[in-house]
Design a protein around this motif. Structure first.
Motif, PDB file in Angstrom:
ATOM      1  N   GLU A 175       0.839  -1.196   0.000  1.00 38.98           N
ATOM      2  CA  GLU A 175       0.000   0.000   0.000  1.00 38.98           C
ATOM      3  C   GLU A 175       0.872   1.243   0.000  1.00 38.98           C
ATOM      4  OE1 GLU A 175      -2.653  -0.150   3.285  1.00 38.98           O
ATOM      5  OE2 GLU A 175      -3.573  -2.061   2.687  1.00 38.98           O
ATOM      6  N   ARG A 176       0.302   2.321  -0.516  1.00 39.71           N
ATOM      7  CA  ARG A 176       1.013   3.598  -0.546  1.00 39.71           C
ATOM      8  C   ARG A 176       0.573   4.457   0.632  1.00 39.71           C
ATOM      9  NH1 ARG A 176       3.970   5.709  -4.506  1.00 39.71           N
ATOM     10  NH2 ARG A 176       4.477   4.365  -6.254  1.00 39.71           N
ATOM     11  N   GLU A 181       1.388   9.980  -1.014  1.00 37.96           N
ATOM     12  CA  GLU A 181       1.370   8.543  -1.302  1.00 37.96           C
ATOM     13  C   GLU A 181       2.591   8.109  -2.111  1.00 37.96           C
ATOM     14  OE1 GLU A 181      -2.308   7.420  -3.041  1.00 37.96           O
ATOM     15  OE2 GLU A 181      -3.446   7.721  -1.196  1.00 37.96           O
ATOM     16  N   THR A 184       5.796   3.316   0.158  1.00 35.64           N
ATOM     17  CA  THR A 184       5.075   2.044   0.085  1.00 35.64           C
ATOM     18  C   THR A 184       5.392   1.197   1.311  1.00 35.64           C
ATOM     19  OG1 THR A 184       6.879   1.031  -1.176  1.00 35.64           O
ATOM     20  CG2 THR A 184       5.066   2.009  -2.428  1.00 35.64           C
ATOM     21  N   GLY A 495       1.062   2.064  -8.031  1.00 37.53           N
ATOM     22  CA  GLY A 495       0.224   3.257  -7.935  1.00 37.53           C
ATOM     23  C   GLY A 495       0.292   4.151  -9.153  1.00 37.53           C
ATOM     24  N   ILE A 510      -3.926   1.096 -13.642  1.00 33.01           N
ATOM     25  CA  ILE A 510      -3.087   1.450 -12.497  1.00 33.01           C
ATOM     26  C   ILE A 510      -2.334   0.206 -12.052  1.00 33.01           C
ATOM     27  CG2 ILE A 510      -3.067   2.298 -10.123  1.00 33.01           C
ATOM     28  CD1 ILE A 510      -5.639   3.812 -10.723  1.00 33.01           C
TER      29      ILE A 510
END
Length: 567
Positions: A175-176, A181, A184, A495, A510
């Protein structure tokens, strides 16, 4: 009186028989997979009274397991008897038994298989056996890579039809985070899914797992065969970076212990195999914390000079390592491996990579041994404040490990390299060959079929040719709205937006995840001329091969609430 004695003896015999049955049931309980798990290491054994057994690690405390045993059995077994009946090879786990550096591909697929098995959908949760059931031949590259017409569409059979019931499955995901963002992190989350969706995703990932498993088995098999058949003019060097050693003092003031005053030492470890001598362990120590190609070859230079001195017949080098994109598997290392060995007088070279997350071997043990020796030195009252002190004090121990010291100046002297050309398909390759300075050949898996009496660069497995010192291919300024394609896609691109080619058509999307040479992309669907929208109600998230990625693009501009147009 005789009758009473007879009754007493009968009672004692019955009690003894019941006790034996209880002990047997306790032993069986401790050997259950939900109570203890088997370790996999060859040396993770326990020997008692000349009986050697593989260690098993308890999954919970003895008190909780005693409660669990009592709830499942009618026998009233005391806690003392329960503990006394624990098998000697079933032990409580320690910090050293914590499983680290696990493979994300293996773990996520295993979580899926465990969930499907617990719901009675599949007959087994052994993912390697499940893969073997879906291919014609486990040793054929075509079957594993999806090129075989017989097993290309084969899926694993299920015991019953999946329903729309909601199930929970654990998964590792990236996840960012941060304000923009840009950072990670990897988390272990519980994901909700229906049984039918989980089965579909499992079959898709199992197909992709074929290639991963085949590469693991093939590379280790090639490594073993090479070791067993080395010739007098060959040398096998297995290398890896050990985790940096944190230098320390025997007595430390508070600001040193809790602050950031500890220096670190880089340890580059390896094992050297030749026909003329027993395996030779080595380690180079440096105060430079760089792990990039210039540092790699600064660490390797004294090792290769040692090879020239101790084994003058050696003309052909075989390297084995893991394949991190920031260290060994990148254009900088390809340049050095096609130039430095020739400068030192070697004539041919291969560099072989183990499959991603599966490169553990003898070098890891060397690093652990040296760090334990350094900690013992500190415990005995001496200080190890920096890398040069670490080298000198380990050298004083007269260890069987050959030690070298590499200064920061020697590392920096290697940093001047010409403009380099990235090689497409870098993450897929597992063998690089150089028989000419400045030129390399590479392929998806290692092959040594003509090594005994022929060249290293046989044409097997679609051998490709490349030049490493040509015109550089660099990405433009990402602030400019210009598509570009990186040499290798990694976790830093998660992302970001990209264009994927599928069935002779292109789709924007994405990047959700990257594993080796596979990319997970959430794609949009076409909605007119050069217009795209997010599909409803189900997202189109799939895995693609790296070569299917056409380019990276800036975030598209929305035409309305549902449609977006990539520029």
């Amino acid at each position: 009186m005789l009758d009473r004695d007879a009754d007493l003896n009968t009672f004692q015999r019955k009690k003894s028989s019941s006790s034996l049955e209880s002990k047997a049931s306790i032993h069986t309980f401790f050997l259950r997979d939900d109570v203890s798990r088997m370790t996999t290491g060859r040396k993770q054994t326990i020997t008692v009274r000349k009986k050697k057994m593989q260690k098993r690690l308890l999954s919970d405390t003895l008190k909780n397991l005693h409660r669990k045993f009592g709830s499942e059995n009618s026998d009233n077994v005391s806690y003392c008897l329960f503990c006394a009946c624990r098998l000697f090879w079933v032990v409580a786990p320690t910090d050293a038994d914590r499983a680290t550096c696990q493979c994300k591909t293996h773990e996520n697929l295993q979580f899926m298989a465990d969930t499907l098995y617990s719901h009675g959908i599949v007959v087994s949760n052994n993912i390697e056996e499940m893969v073997d059931r879906t291919v014609c031949a486990t040793e054929m590259k075509a079957c594993a890579y999806g090129d075989c017409v017989e097993c290309r569409l084969t899926t694993h059979p299920t015991l019953k039809s999946a329903t729309e019931e909601i199930v929970q499955v654990v998964q590792w995901s990236t996840e960012r985070t941060g304000e923009e963002e840009r950072e990670t992190i990897t988390l272990k989350n519980e994901v909700q899914s229906t049984e039918s969706d989980l089965v579909s995703k499992f079959q898709e990932n199992l197909f992709k797992f074929r290639k991963h498993l085949f590469n693991i088995r093939w590379q280790y098999s090639a490594y073993r065969q090479l070791r067993e058949s080395l010739q007098a003019n060959e040398c096998l060097i297995h290398i890896d970076f050990s985790e940096n050693y944190s230098c320390k003092y025997h007595n430390e003031i508070q600001s040193v212990h809790f602050g950031g005053s500890h220096q670190q030492a880089t340890l580059h470890t390896g094992v050297l195999y030749t026909t003329e001598q027993t395996p030779l362990s080595f380690c180079s120590i440096s105060s430079s914390r760089r792990h990039d190609p210039p540092a790699i070859w600064a660490h390797l230079e004294p090792v290769l000079e040692m090879v020239k001195t101790k084994c003058p017949k050696v003309e052909r080098l075989h390297f084995y390592s893991d394949g991190p994109a920031t260290q060994y598997k990148q254009k900088g290392n390809f340049y050095f491996l096609s130039t430095e060995p020739f400068r030192l007088g070697f004539k041919e070279l291969t560099w072989n990579f183990f499959e991603a997350s599966h490169g553990k071997g003898a070098p890891d043990g060397i690093g652990g041994t040296l760090k334990r020796s350094a900690d013992r030195i500190v415990r005995l009252g001496e200080d190890v404040p920096d890398a040069i002190t670490l080298f000198k004090k380990l050298k004083r121990l007269e260890s069987t490990v050959e030690l070298f010291f590499v200064s920061e100046e020697e590392v920096e002297a290697k940093t001047e390299v010409p403009a380099l050309t990235p090689i497409k398909g870098t993450m897929r390759m597992h063998q690089v060959i150089s028989v000419l300075p400045g030129h390399i050949k590479y392929r998806d898996i290692s092959c040594f079929c003509q090594r005994q009496d022929g060249p290293l660069d046989c044409a097997c497995f679609d051998l490709k040719v490349a030049t490493v010192n040509g015109v550089p291919v660099t990405p433009p300024n990402q602030n400019e709205e210009t598509p570009w394609r990186p040499a290798a896609v990694d976790s830093t691109h998660i992302g970001g937006w990209c264009v994927i080619k599928y069935d002779d058509d292109v789709y924007p999307g994405i990047i959700m995840d990257v594993e080796g040479d596979s990319i997970q992309v959430k794609c949009m669907h076409r909605n007119g001329v050069n217009k795209y929208l997010w599909p409803r109600p189900r997202e189109d998230v799939s895995w693609y091969a790296e070569e299917q990625l056409i380019c990276l693009i800036p975030e598209p501009k929305a035409l309305n609430k549902r449609s977006e147009r990539p520029t």
